[in-house]
Design a protein around this motif. Sequence first.
Motif, mmCIF file in Angstrom:
data_model
loop_
_atom_site.group_PDB
_atom_site.id
_atom_site.type_symbol
_atom_site.label_atom_id
_atom_site.label_comp_id
_atom_site.label_asym_id
_atom_site.label_seq_id
_atom_site.Cartn_x
_atom_site.Cartn_y
_atom_site.Cartn_z
ATOM 1 N N THR A 20 10.165 7.633 54.652
ATOM 2 C CA THR A 20 9.898 7.313 53.258
ATOM 3 C C THR A 20 10.764 8.180 52.336
ATOM 4 O O THR A 20 11.393 9.145 52.775
ATOM 5 C CB THR A 20 8.423 7.591 52.916
ATOM 6 O OG1 THR A 20 8.200 9.003 53.027
ATOM 7 C CG2 THR A 20 7.479 6.846 53.864
ATOM 8 N N VAL A 21 10.729 7.827 51.056
ATOM 9 C CA VAL A 21 11.423 8.645 50.063
ATOM 10 C C VAL A 21 10.876 10.076 50.096
ATOM 11 O O VAL A 21 11.644 11.046 49.950
ATOM 12 C CB VAL A 21 11.275 8.004 48.663
ATOM 13 C CG1 VAL A 21 11.756 8.946 47.576
ATOM 14 C CG2 VAL A 21 12.033 6.677 48.603
ATOM 15 N N ALA A 22 9.576 10.210 50.338
ATOM 16 C CA ALA A 22 8.973 11.555 50.415
ATOM 17 C C ALA A 22 9.489 12.336 51.620
ATOM 18 O O ALA A 22 9.665 13.550 51.563
ATOM 19 C CB ALA A 22 7.446 11.451 50.473
ATOM 20 N N ASP A 23 9.736 11.640 52.730
ATOM 21 C CA ASP A 23 10.321 12.301 53.911
ATOM 22 C C ASP A 23 11.769 12.694 53.654
ATOM 23 O O ASP A 23 12.257 13.716 54.159
ATOM 24 C CB ASP A 23 10.335 11.345 55.121
ATOM 25 C CG ASP A 23 8.960 10.947 55.593
ATOM 26 O OD1 ASP A 23 8.052 11.795 55.575
ATOM 27 O OD2 ASP A 23 8.798 9.769 55.988
ATOM 28 N N PHE A 24 12.467 11.843 52.896
ATOM 29 C CA PHE A 24 13.903 12.025 52.694
ATOM 30 C C PHE A 24 14.204 13.228 51.798
ATOM 31 O O PHE A 24 15.257 13.859 51.954
ATOM 32 C CB PHE A 24 14.488 10.738 52.111
ATOM 33 C CG PHE A 24 15.994 10.665 52.124
ATOM 34 C CD1 PHE A 24 16.723 10.837 53.290
ATOM 35 C CD2 PHE A 24 16.689 10.383 50.947
ATOM 36 C CE1 PHE A 24 18.109 10.755 53.295
ATOM 37 C CE2 PHE A 24 18.076 10.292 50.943
ATOM 38 C CZ PHE A 24 18.784 10.482 52.117
ATOM 39 N N GLY A 25 13.287 13.548 50.909
ATOM 40 C CA GLY A 25 13.513 14.669 49.985
ATOM 41 C C GLY A 25 13.826 15.982 50.699
ATOM 42 O O GLY A 25 14.859 16.615 50.420
ATOM 43 N N PRO A 26 12.982 16.419 51.637
ATOM 44 C CA PRO A 26 13.292 17.666 52.355
ATOM 45 C C PRO A 26 14.561 17.573 53.206
ATOM 46 O O PRO A 26 15.237 18.598 53.411
ATOM 47 C CB PRO A 26 12.050 17.877 53.235
ATOM 48 C CG PRO A 26 10.959 17.121 52.550
ATOM 49 C CD PRO A 26 11.627 15.935 51.916
ATOM 50 N N MET A 27 14.901 16.379 53.676
ATOM 51 C CA MET A 27 16.159 16.227 54.422
ATOM 52 C C MET A 27 17.346 16.476 53.486
ATOM 53 O O MET A 27 18.306 17.163 53.838
ATOM 54 C CB MET A 27 16.252 14.824 55.035
ATOM 55 C CG MET A 27 15.235 14.558 56.145
ATOM 56 S SD MET A 27 15.184 12.806 56.658
ATOM 57 C CE MET A 27 16.868 12.561 57.245
ATOM 58 N N CYS A 28 17.249 15.901 52.271
ATOM 59 C CA CYS A 28 18.302 16.132 51.270
ATOM 60 C C CYS A 28 18.393 17.612 50.922
ATOM 61 O O CYS A 28 19.503 18.164 50.806
ATOM 62 C CB CYS A 28 18.021 15.317 50.006
ATOM 63 S SG CYS A 28 18.218 13.542 50.228
ATOM 64 N N ALA A 29 17.239 18.255 50.766
ATOM 65 C CA ALA A 29 17.242 19.684 50.431
ATOM 66 C C ALA A 29 17.909 20.492 51.544
ATOM 67 O O ALA A 29 18.681 21.421 51.271
ATOM 68 C CB ALA A 29 15.804 20.164 50.195
ATOM 69 N N ALA A 30 17.644 20.126 52.794
ATOM 70 C CA ALA A 30 18.256 20.843 53.924
ATOM 71 C C ALA A 30 19.770 20.692 53.909
ATOM 72 O O ALA A 30 20.497 21.593 54.325
ATOM 73 C CB ALA A 30 17.681 20.336 55.242
ATOM 74 N N ALA A 31 20.251 19.543 53.423
ATOM 75 C CA ALA A 31 21.697 19.272 53.357
ATOM 76 C C ALA A 31 22.305 19.724 52.032
ATOM 77 O O ALA A 31 23.484 19.435 51.783
ATOM 78 C CB ALA A 31 21.965 17.785 53.576
ATOM 79 N N LEU A 32 21.536 20.393 51.198
ATOM 80 C CA LEU A 32 21.995 20.800 49.856
ATOM 81 C C LEU A 32 22.474 19.589 49.054
ATOM 82 O O LEU A 32 23.404 19.704 48.244
ATOM 83 C CB LEU A 32 23.123 21.831 49.945
ATOM 84 C CG LEU A 32 22.845 23.124 50.700
ATOM 85 C CD1 LEU A 32 24.121 23.986 50.761
ATOM 86 C CD2 LEU A 32 21.723 23.910 50.028
ATOM 87 N N PHE A 33 21.862 18.435 49.304
ATOM 88 C CA PHE A 33 22.255 17.201 48.620
ATOM 89 C C PHE A 33 21.399 17.037 47.375
ATOM 90 O O PHE A 33 20.178 16.886 47.459
ATOM 91 C CB PHE A 33 22.076 15.998 49.555
ATOM 92 C CG PHE A 33 22.518 14.691 48.951
ATOM 93 C CD1 PHE A 33 23.848 14.305 49.032
ATOM 94 C CD2 PHE A 33 21.619 13.861 48.297
ATOM 95 C CE1 PHE A 33 24.272 13.108 48.472
ATOM 96 C CE2 PHE A 33 22.040 12.663 47.733
ATOM 97 C CZ PHE A 33 23.368 12.286 47.820
ATOM 98 N N GLY A 34 22.037 17.063 46.208
ATOM 99 C CA GLY A 34 21.297 16.997 44.957
ATOM 100 C C GLY A 34 21.922 16.046 43.947
ATOM 101 O O GLY A 34 22.811 15.256 44.286
ATOM 102 N N ASP A 35 21.441 16.172 42.714
ATOM 103 C CA ASP A 35 21.898 15.275 41.653
ATOM 104 C C ASP A 35 23.411 15.353 41.443
ATOM 105 O O ASP A 35 24.048 14.347 41.104
ATOM 106 C CB ASP A 35 21.176 15.603 40.338
ATOM 107 C CG ASP A 35 19.691 15.268 40.387
ATOM 108 O OD1 ASP A 35 19.280 14.513 41.297
ATOM 109 O OD2 ASP A 35 18.942 15.772 39.532
ATOM 110 N N ASP A 36 23.980 16.546 41.625
ATOM 111 C CA ASP A 36 25.436 16.689 41.474
ATOM 112 C C ASP A 36 26.182 15.839 42.504
ATOM 113 O O ASP A 36 27.269 15.321 42.219
ATOM 114 C CB ASP A 36 25.865 18.151 41.654
ATOM 115 C CG ASP A 36 25.444 19.022 40.478
ATOM 116 O OD1 ASP A 36 24.945 18.470 39.474
ATOM 117 O OD2 ASP A 36 25.621 20.239 40.577
#
Lengths: 194, 194
Positions: A20-36
């Motif tokens: 889910t989108v909720a699962d994906f958030g921490p994955m993005c954080a682990a990859a330093l993937f953000g709004d930039d």
Amino acid sequence: MSTIPGYTHGTAAVARSPITVADFGPMCAAALFGDDDVAALRRSLPVVSAHADAILDVWYGFVGSSPALVATFAPSGGAPDSAYLTAVRRRFRQWILDTAGANYDQPWLDYQHEIGLRHHRIKKNATDAAHAAAIVPFRYLAPLVVPVTTTLKPFLARGGHDAAVVDQMHAAWVKSCLLQITLWSHPYVIAGDF
Amino acid sequence: MSTIPGYTHGTAAVARSPITVADFGPMCAAALFGDDDVAALRRSLPVVSAHADAILDVWYGFVGSSPALVATFAPSGGAPDSAYLTAVRRRFRQWILDTAGANYDQPWLDYQHEIGLRHHRIKKNATDAAHAAAIVPFRYLAPLVVPVTTTLKPFLARGGHDAAVVDQMHAAWVKSCLLQITLWSHPYVIAGDF
């Protein structure tokens, strides 16, 4: 409605992803993937769109030069299925645009899961009635992020941006690809271990 | 004999990896990992060795700032196991040196498999008798290549090399990490799908 055969993003033909989108958030954080990174990907859209066919020529050239990768488009010991190569290429082109568009919402997560199933034996070859290997081996998914993103960088540089902006776009592409190959891996991973 | 507890690289305590040097070759080719990368990694050895503790401080700071990652060092709902954190850190330091040393032979492949088992529920916590989560979830392995290699780059730049050499070292580290997380994933992947 898309005119690309088998491109079912956003349609009822795609099942819900287990992620889910909720699962994906921490994955993005682990990859330093953000709004930039989302902004950098979208900034890359005009240039990758303009050069999509040339980018695909480079990527297909790389696959064609690698026996292990060509084998995924061919039956055991046989020649590559040219209709399959062509069908995949049309969706691969759209994948470039979707990656750069960076609308990584639930329908996008659902379609990433579908892409994973089509790499895995669960749905490999089904979309295009292809005559080819039963699976893309897991061992090549993460390594392939290197040629895809390394050969992309010179195209990113054609947009007239500063080198620092090109570096940002390239880094965002690397992060996105790492997240995507992780999502695509779900069908390969033992239940409960993802 | 190493004095680092649990660091069993090259010893009889490590089982043979299911991945041989012959298997690893096409994986390296897929990642565009070649002799130039081995040379770049070895060129990075003096600088990463000199700054290994500072690098680990940055990496542990990142883990510590992420609830999803801290959780892998803690029992469910509990505080991180500090003895486990310390024991892992000593081996993590050696991992920096081994990655830069780039002797990617069969004993190294065998130890990468052991590292994978220690991330997976098969051997998680066993080496250090840790009180912590049963597994490092697969979903974080590839994403974590980003913070590890991104935060490494400023340290690579401290060796007095040209920016182009630093870029080569950084690219070689990214490739090596992608290959390693693939090897570590073996225990997570369904039999026959790797």
